[in-house]
Motif scaffolding. Structure first.
Motif, PDB file in Angstrom:
ATOM      1  N   LEU A  68       0.861  -0.978  -0.008  1.00  0.00           N
ATOM      2  CA  LEU A  68      -0.051  -0.048   0.106  1.00  0.00           C
ATOM      3  C   LEU A  68       0.810   1.095  -0.122  1.00  0.00           C
ATOM      4  O   LEU A  68       0.866   2.213  -0.869  1.00  0.00           O
ATOM      5  CB  LEU A  68      -0.964  -0.044   1.265  1.00  0.00           C
ATOM      6  CG  LEU A  68      -1.778   1.111   1.430  1.00  0.00           C
ATOM      7  CD1 LEU A  68      -2.776   1.603   0.391  1.00  0.00           C
ATOM      8  CD2 LEU A  68      -2.370   1.141   2.713  1.00  0.00           C
ATOM      9  N   VAL A  69       1.761   1.354   0.796  1.00  0.00           N
ATOM     10  CA  VAL A  69       2.670   2.508   1.028  1.00  0.00           C
ATOM     11  C   VAL A  69       3.764   2.777  -0.271  1.00  0.00           C
ATOM     12  O   VAL A  69       3.807   3.585  -0.796  1.00  0.00           O
ATOM     13  CB  VAL A  69       3.380   2.282   2.199  1.00  0.00           C
ATOM     14  CG1 VAL A  69       4.667   3.566   2.401  1.00  0.00           C
ATOM     15  CG2 VAL A  69       2.709   2.410   3.641  1.00  0.00           C
ATOM     16  N   VAL A  70       4.472   1.698  -0.587  1.00  0.00           N
ATOM     17  CA  VAL A  70       5.402   1.677  -1.656  1.00  0.00           C
ATOM     18  C   VAL A  70       5.085   1.584  -3.114  1.00  0.00           C
ATOM     19  O   VAL A  70       5.318   2.345  -3.879  1.00  0.00           O
ATOM     20  CB  VAL A  70       6.337   0.357  -1.582  1.00  0.00           C
ATOM     21  CG1 VAL A  70       7.344   0.317  -2.523  1.00  0.00           C
ATOM     22  CG2 VAL A  70       7.312   0.463  -0.326  1.00  0.00           C
ATOM     23  N   ASP A  71       3.739   0.934  -3.258  1.00  0.00           N
ATOM     24  CA  ASP A  71       3.244   0.725  -4.876  1.00  0.00           C
ATOM     25  C   ASP A  71       2.235   1.769  -5.063  1.00  0.00           C
ATOM     26  O   ASP A  71       1.835   1.924  -6.170  1.00  0.00           O
ATOM     27  CB  ASP A  71       2.634  -0.657  -4.828  1.00  0.00           C
ATOM     28  CG  ASP A  71       3.642  -1.685  -4.615  1.00  0.00           C
ATOM     29  OD1 ASP A  71       4.898  -1.448  -4.974  1.00  0.00           O
ATOM     30  OD2 ASP A  71       3.388  -2.835  -4.317  1.00  0.00           O
ATOM     31  N   ILE A  72       1.574   2.174  -4.010  1.00  0.00           N
ATOM     32  CA  ILE A  72       0.233   3.293  -4.244  1.00  0.00           C
ATOM     33  C   ILE A  72       0.479   4.443  -3.779  1.00  0.00           C
ATOM     34  O   ILE A  72       0.429   5.567  -4.571  1.00  0.00           O
ATOM     35  CB  ILE A  72      -0.940   2.526  -3.483  1.00  0.00           C
ATOM     36  CG1 ILE A  72      -1.229   1.071  -4.289  1.00  0.00           C
ATOM     37  CG2 ILE A  72      -2.212   3.458  -3.795  1.00  0.00           C
ATOM     38  CD1 ILE A  72      -2.506   0.593  -3.692  1.00  0.00           C
ATOM     39  N   LEU A  73       0.684   4.853  -2.232  1.00  0.00           N
ATOM     40  CA  LEU A  73       0.716   6.018  -1.759  1.00  0.00           C
ATOM     41  C   LEU A  73       2.082   6.802  -1.938  1.00  0.00           C
ATOM     42  O   LEU A  73       1.817   8.002  -2.261  1.00  0.00           O
ATOM     43  CB  LEU A  73       0.592   5.760  -0.060  1.00  0.00           C
ATOM     44  CG  LEU A  73      -0.769   5.183   0.396  1.00  0.00           C
ATOM     45  CD1 LEU A  73      -0.624   4.844   1.753  1.00  0.00           C
ATOM     46  CD2 LEU A  73      -1.880   6.198  -0.140  1.00  0.00           C
ATOM     47  N   GLU A  74       3.083   6.310  -1.957  1.00  0.00           N
ATOM     48  CA  GLU A  74       4.442   6.859  -2.714  1.00  0.00           C
ATOM     49  C   GLU A  74       4.433   7.504  -3.798  1.00  0.00           C
ATOM     50  O   GLU A  74       4.843   8.756  -4.021  1.00  0.00           O
ATOM     51  CB  GLU A  74       5.597   6.046  -2.143  1.00  0.00           C
ATOM     52  CG  GLU A  74       6.069   6.185  -0.701  1.00  0.00           C
ATOM     53  CD  GLU A  74       7.113   5.106  -0.379  1.00  0.00           C
ATOM     54  OE1 GLU A  74       7.636   4.560  -1.234  1.00  0.00           O
ATOM     55  OE2 GLU A  74       7.533   5.088   0.780  1.00  0.00           O
ATOM     56  N   PRO A  75       3.912   6.821  -4.923  1.00  0.00           N
ATOM     57  CA  PRO A  75       3.880   7.312  -6.112  1.00  0.00           C
ATOM     58  C   PRO A  75       2.906   8.285  -6.381  1.00  0.00           C
ATOM     59  O   PRO A  75       3.060   9.211  -7.443  1.00  0.00           O
ATOM     60  CB  PRO A  75       3.427   5.991  -7.126  1.00  0.00           C
ATOM     61  CG  PRO A  75       4.099   4.942  -6.438  1.00  0.00           C
ATOM     62  CD  PRO A  75       3.700   5.112  -4.802  1.00  0.00           C
ATOM     63  N   LEU A  76       1.997   8.441  -5.498  1.00  0.00           N
ATOM     64  CA  LEU A  76       1.000   9.402  -5.539  1.00  0.00           C
ATOM     65  C   LEU A  76       1.338  10.563  -4.635  1.00  0.00           C
ATOM     66  O   LEU A  76       0.549  11.734  -4.887  1.00  0.00           O
ATOM     67  CB  LEU A  76      -0.588   9.103  -4.819  1.00  0.00           C
ATOM     68  CG  LEU A  76      -1.045   7.902  -5.608  1.00  0.00           C
ATOM     69  CD1 LEU A  76      -2.125   7.236  -4.925  1.00  0.00           C
ATOM     70  CD2 LEU A  76      -1.657   8.389  -7.012  1.00  0.00           C
ATOM     71  N   GLY A  77       2.611  10.757  -4.227  1.00  0.00           N
ATOM     72  CA  GLY A  77       3.357  11.885  -3.690  1.00  0.00           C
ATOM     73  C   GLY A  77       2.910  11.978  -2.214  1.00  0.00           C
ATOM     74  O   GLY A  77       2.879  12.994  -1.400  1.00  0.00           O
ATOM     75  N   PHE A  78       2.711  10.808  -1.313  1.00  0.00           N
ATOM     76  CA  PHE A  78       2.388  10.716  -0.249  1.00  0.00           C
ATOM     77  C   PHE A  78       3.775  10.069   0.550  1.00  0.00           C
ATOM     78  O   PHE A  78       4.145   9.116   0.025  1.00  0.00           O
ATOM     79  CB  PHE A  78       1.319   9.927   0.231  1.00  0.00           C
ATOM     80  CG  PHE A  78       0.023  10.560   0.082  1.00  0.00           C
ATOM     81  CD1 PHE A  78      -0.753  11.379   0.602  1.00  0.00           C
ATOM     82  CD2 PHE A  78      -0.646   9.947  -1.420  1.00  0.00           C
ATOM     83  CE1 PHE A  78      -1.805  12.256   0.353  1.00  0.00           C
ATOM     84  CE2 PHE A  78      -1.805  10.696  -1.496  1.00  0.00           C
ATOM     85  CZ  PHE A  78      -2.502  11.695  -0.834  1.00  0.00           C
ATOM     86  N   GLU A  79       4.084  10.522   1.901  1.00  0.00           N
ATOM     87  CA  GLU A  79       5.318  10.066   2.709  1.00  0.00           C
ATOM     88  C   GLU A  79       4.761   9.571   3.949  1.00  0.00           C
ATOM     89  O   GLU A  79       4.030  10.151   4.715  1.00  0.00           O
ATOM     90  CB  GLU A  79       6.284  11.130   2.713  1.00  0.00           C
ATOM     91  CG  GLU A  79       7.213  10.724   3.579  1.00  0.00           C
ATOM     92  CD  GLU A  79       8.440  11.789   3.641  1.00  0.00           C
ATOM     93  OE1 GLU A  79       8.150  12.815   4.178  1.00  0.00           O
ATOM     94  OE2 GLU A  79       9.547  11.797   3.081  1.00  0.00           O
TER      95      GLU A  79
END
Length: 120
Positions: A68-79
């Motif tokens: 969820l974090v690596v594949d979805i949220l980080e590419p969307l600009g979330f840290e």
């Protein structure tokens, strides 16, 4: 899903609404999601596949949280700032009064957008 989420971030950053600071481009998002994730929706007593399921990989809570974090949220600009596992109690059925599911609660920083993302 990626275009809809990123469009919402662009919209709030350009207007300064929803706690997003347009001048500095930052902000915090609190997100909760039951894991392990299953791409289906209950309607009455029938389960249907979601039209646009999240592409979360893995079987366990930890594997899916990482995806969820690596594949979805980080590419969307979330840290990721903070993640925790909490119980999620939902209504039961004929077999049980309630069910306890595992819920991940995330605190995410919104990365600043460059000016070209704010314009288009």
């Amino acid at each position: 899903y990626q275009r809809r989420v990123r469009a919402a971030v662009v919209s709030t950053q350009s207007t300064g609404s929803s706690g997003i600071n347009a001048e500095y481009g930052g902000g915090t998002l609190m997100l909760a999601l039951v894991l392990p994730y299953h791409g289906s929706v209950e309607e009455g007593q029938v389960w249907h596949a979601q039209r646009d399921p999240l592409p979360i990989k893995g079987e366990s809570f930890e594997e899916q949280l990482s995806s969820l974090v690596v594949d979805i949220l980080e590419p969307l600009g979330f840290e990721l700032n903070l993640a925790t596992k909490v119980p999620y109690l939902c209504t039961g059925d004929l077999h049980a009064r309630y069910y306890s599911l595992s819920d991940c609660l995330l605190s995410l920083n919104v990365k600043p957008l460059c000016s070209s993302e704010l314009e288009g």
